[in-house]
Design a protein around this motif. Structure first.
Motif, PDB file in Angstrom:
ATOM      1  N   ALA A   1     -17.278 -14.337  30.413  1.00 18.21           N
ATOM      2  CA  ALA A   1     -16.892 -15.346  31.043  1.00 18.21           C
ATOM      3  C   ALA A   1     -17.254 -15.289  32.667  1.00 18.21           C
ATOM      4  CB  ALA A   1     -15.292 -15.630  31.250  1.00 18.21           C
ATOM      5  N   ILE A   2     -17.673 -16.596  33.297  1.00 22.34           N
ATOM      6  CA  ILE A   2     -18.192 -16.699  34.540  1.00 22.34           C
ATOM      7  C   ILE A   2     -17.111 -17.112  35.542  1.00 22.34           C
ATOM      8  CG2 ILE A   2     -19.680 -17.745  36.258  1.00 22.34           C
ATOM      9  CD1 ILE A   2     -21.994 -17.596  33.982  1.00 22.34           C
ATOM     10  N   HIS A   3     -16.724 -16.233  36.570  1.00 18.05           N
ATOM     11  CA  HIS A   3     -15.746 -16.776  37.395  1.00 18.05           C
ATOM     12  C   HIS A   3     -16.775 -17.290  38.663  1.00 18.05           C
ATOM     13  CE1 HIS A   3     -12.835 -13.138  36.190  1.00 18.05           C
ATOM     14  NE2 HIS A   3     -13.023 -14.349  35.298  1.00 18.05           N
ATOM     15  N   ALA A   4     -16.736 -18.582  38.663  1.00 18.65           N
ATOM     16  CA  ALA A   4     -17.663 -19.390  39.480  1.00 18.65           C
ATOM     17  C   ALA A   4     -17.248 -19.648  40.871  1.00 18.65           C
ATOM     18  CB  ALA A   4     -18.170 -20.666  38.851  1.00 18.65           C
ATOM     19  N   LEU A   5     -18.182 -19.157  41.852  1.00 17.17           N
ATOM     20  CA  LEU A   5     -18.194 -20.072  43.301  1.00 17.17           C
ATOM     21  C   LEU A   5     -16.956 -19.565  43.793  1.00 17.17           C
ATOM     22  CD1 LEU A   5     -19.805 -23.311  42.300  1.00 17.17           C
ATOM     23  CD2 LEU A   5     -20.932 -21.394  43.345  1.00 17.17           C
ATOM     24  N   ILE A   6     -16.506 -18.298  43.975  1.00 18.25           N
ATOM     25  CA  ILE A   6     -15.438 -17.928  44.440  1.00 18.25           C
ATOM     26  C   ILE A   6     -15.541 -17.480  45.978  1.00 18.25           C
ATOM     27  CG2 ILE A   6     -13.555 -16.114  44.555  1.00 18.25           C
ATOM     28  CD1 ILE A   6     -13.905 -15.662  41.579  1.00 18.25           C
ATOM     29  N   HIS A   7     -14.467 -18.102  47.005  1.00 12.11           N
ATOM     30  CA  HIS A   7     -14.432 -17.553  48.432  1.00 12.11           C
ATOM     31  C   HIS A   7     -14.397 -16.167  48.371  1.00 12.11           C
ATOM     32  CE1 HIS A   7     -13.808 -17.487  52.642  1.00 12.11           C
ATOM     33  NE2 HIS A   7     -14.555 -18.585  52.733  1.00 12.11           N
ATOM     34  N   GLU A   8     -15.091 -15.515  49.189  1.00 15.19           N
ATOM     35  CA  GLU A   8     -14.725 -14.054  49.203  1.00 15.19           C
ATOM     36  C   GLU A   8     -13.503 -13.684  49.574  1.00 15.19           C
ATOM     37  OE1 GLU A   8     -17.966 -12.421  51.455  1.00 15.19           O
ATOM     38  OE2 GLU A   8     -17.195 -12.869  53.347  1.00 15.19           O
ATOM     39  N   THR A   9     -12.706 -14.515  50.481  1.00 17.56           N
ATOM     40  CA  THR A   9     -11.577 -13.900  51.000  1.00 17.56           C
ATOM     41  C   THR A   9     -10.250 -14.560  50.166  1.00 17.56           C
ATOM     42  OG1 THR A   9     -11.274 -15.916  52.503  1.00 17.56           O
ATOM     43  CG2 THR A   9     -12.468 -13.830  53.297  1.00 17.56           C
ATOM     44  N   ASN A  10     -10.713 -15.335  49.223  1.00 11.49           N
ATOM     45  CA  ASN A  10      -9.701 -16.030  48.319  1.00 11.49           C
ATOM     46  C   ASN A  10      -9.153 -14.926  47.424  1.00 11.49           C
ATOM     47  OD1 ASN A  10      -8.405 -17.657  45.956  1.00 11.49           O
ATOM     48  ND2 ASN A  10      -9.022 -19.151  47.270  1.00 11.49           N
ATOM     49  N   VAL A  11      -7.585 -15.057  47.000  1.00  8.66           N
ATOM     50  CA  VAL A  11      -7.041 -14.308  46.120  1.00  8.66           C
ATOM     51  C   VAL A  11      -7.723 -13.903  44.770  1.00  8.66           C
ATOM     52  CG1 VAL A  11      -5.426 -15.901  45.223  1.00  8.66           C
ATOM     53  CG2 VAL A  11      -4.702 -13.566  45.339  1.00  8.66           C
ATOM     54  N   SER A  12      -8.454 -15.087  44.427  1.00  6.61           N
ATOM     55  CA  SER A  12      -9.147 -15.191  43.240  1.00  6.61           C
ATOM     56  C   SER A  12      -9.996 -13.929  43.116  1.00  6.61           C
ATOM     57  CB  SER A  12      -9.809 -16.290  43.066  1.00  6.61           C
ATOM     58  OG  SER A  12      -9.097 -17.688  42.915  1.00  6.61           O
ATOM     59  N   ALA A  13     -10.731 -13.482  44.305  1.00 12.71           N
ATOM     60  CA  ALA A  13     -11.617 -12.342  44.358  1.00 12.71           C
ATOM     61  C   ALA A  13     -11.079 -11.374  44.201  1.00 12.71           C
ATOM     62  CB  ALA A  13     -12.362 -12.384  45.892  1.00 12.71           C
ATOM     63  N   GLN A  14      -9.931 -11.089  44.429  1.00 18.16           N
ATOM     64  CA  GLN A  14      -9.288  -9.820  43.892  1.00 18.16           C
ATOM     65  C   GLN A  14      -8.857  -9.770  42.547  1.00 18.16           C
ATOM     66  OE1 GLN A  14      -5.800  -9.418  46.431  1.00 18.16           O
ATOM     67  NE2 GLN A  14      -6.822  -9.949  48.274  1.00 18.16           N
ATOM     68  N   ARG A  15      -8.417 -10.920  41.957  1.00 16.10           N
ATOM     69  CA  ARG A  15      -8.289 -11.149  40.547  1.00 16.10           C
ATOM     70  C   ARG A  15      -9.557 -10.872  39.577  1.00 16.10           C
ATOM     71  NH1 ARG A  15      -4.361 -16.430  41.478  1.00 16.10           N
ATOM     72  NH2 ARG A  15      -2.561 -15.167  41.996  1.00 16.10           N
ATOM     73  N   SER A  16     -10.634 -11.467  40.035  1.00 18.52           N
ATOM     74  CA  SER A  16     -11.660 -11.278  39.279  1.00 18.52           C
ATOM     75  C   SER A  16     -12.030  -9.590  39.248  1.00 18.52           C
ATOM     76  CB  SER A  16     -13.015 -11.994  40.048  1.00 18.52           C
ATOM     77  OG  SER A  16     -14.251 -11.881  39.281  1.00 18.52           O
ATOM     78  N   ALA A  17     -12.143  -8.921  40.312  1.00 21.50           N
ATOM     79  CA  ALA A  17     -12.502  -7.636  40.470  1.00 21.50           C
ATOM     80  C   ALA A  17     -11.512  -7.029  39.484  1.00 21.50           C
ATOM     81  CB  ALA A  17     -12.245  -6.732  41.995  1.00 21.50           C
ATOM     82  N   GLN A  18     -10.189  -7.280  39.435  1.00 21.40           N
ATOM     83  CA  GLN A  18      -9.004  -6.542  38.805  1.00 21.40           C
ATOM     84  C   GLN A  18      -9.692  -6.703  37.181  1.00 21.40           C
ATOM     85  OE1 GLN A  18      -5.407  -8.326  40.127  1.00 21.40           O
ATOM     86  NE2 GLN A  18      -5.465  -7.053  41.914  1.00 21.40           N
TER      87      GLN A  18
END
Length: 282
Positions: free
Chosen positions: A244-261
């Motif tokens: 899966a590609i997590h596309a075009l996430i702003h680096e300060t968005n909570v989505s960035a943390q979730r993607s890393a997790q």
């Protein structure tokens, strides 16, 4: 009214109606291409001069008017081919913007996650119900999403609303290739729509890709985003996708943390560039 600029191998379009930056009159330069840093910097200088003369004090780029259209340039890549609906850049684009006095003002990334064996945490709020689109009445369903997006995205940097007609014009053309299990709606205990997720196979790699893109999701209630992402990843695994590609996430968005997790591995970085204009040519 937009203005077109050409210099040697380079082209740019100046958009007078752009999102405000720092509350100052702002324009955007987009539809940019260049064959060399020199030509690219020169055409950006021409657009900058025109923006300054028209009263702008801030200039964004590359951006085709708003964030609903193409914006951002690639700043770092591992060479992976572009995925479906991803912004792309020429080899001289970043250097041309830097030579013209632009600097990054917002940074983003895309990451890939291996689905097999992924630790996909369950939703944090059991009262949030996630439903898959049933494939009927796409205009009505995406019209609901439009209403939700006005609230969910309103606090995002550089956000500007668009008309319902323009929004539907962006999403409805994808209906023939949409897989229903990747169009998800989240509802709270009262039955109100509180989240939306849109995913699509990476048809940019061919008609039978092994990768699916988590393209857009928005939520109005804590826990809705995680619930949507959990269902999306499970559906992708069940459908036989490998990645899966997590596309075009702003680096300060909570989505960035979730993607890393979830084990997301970054493979591309992007930036929106900006330039402060003064009364004198730079």
């Amino acid at each position: 009214m937009t203005q077109e600029f050409n210099h040697g191998t380079a082209h740019a379009t100046l958009f007078p109606d752009a999102p405000d930056w720092e509350g100052a009159p702002t324009m955007a330069v987009g539809k940019f291409s260049c064959g060399s840093v020199k030509d690219g910097a020169a055409v950006l200088a021409e657009a900058t001069a025109a923006a300054r003369e028209a009263g702008a004090r801030r200039l964004l780029g590359p951006m085709d008017g708003t964030t609903w259209n193409s914006y951002r340039l690639v700043t770092e890549t591992d060479g992976t081919p572009p995925f479906l609906m991803e912004p792309t850049s020429g080899p001289s684009d970043l250097a041309a913007f830097e030579a013209a006095g632009f600097a990054p003002i917002a940074r983003y990334f895309s990451a890939r996650v291996t689905l097999a064996g992924m630790d996909n945490p369950p939703p944090v709020d059991p009262e949030i119900r996630v439903e898959t689109w049933d494939g009927t009445d796409p205009e009505a369903h995406f019209s609901q999403v439009y209403d939700l997006s006005l609230s969910a995205f309103s606090g995002n940097a550089f956000y500007t609303p668009i008309s319902r007609e323009a929004f539907l014009g962006m999403y409805l053309p994808f209906v023939p290739v949409i897989r229903r299990e990747f169009v998800l709606f989240a509802y709270n205990s009262e039955g109100a729509l509180v989240g939306f997720l849109f995913g699509i196979p990476n048809y940019g790699a061919g008609p039978a890709p092994d990768t699916v893109i988590l393209k857009t999701y928005a939520s109005l209630q804590h826990g809705a985003g995680q619930a949507l992402a959990s269902v999306f990843h499970s559906a992708a695994q069940e459908a036989g996708f490998a990645t899966a590609i997590h596309a075009l996430i702003h680096e300060t968005n909570v989505s960035a943390q979730r993607s890393a997790q979830l084990g997301g591995r970054m493979f591309r970085r992007y930036a929106l560039m900006g330039k402060v204009l003064d009364d004198n040519p730079a």
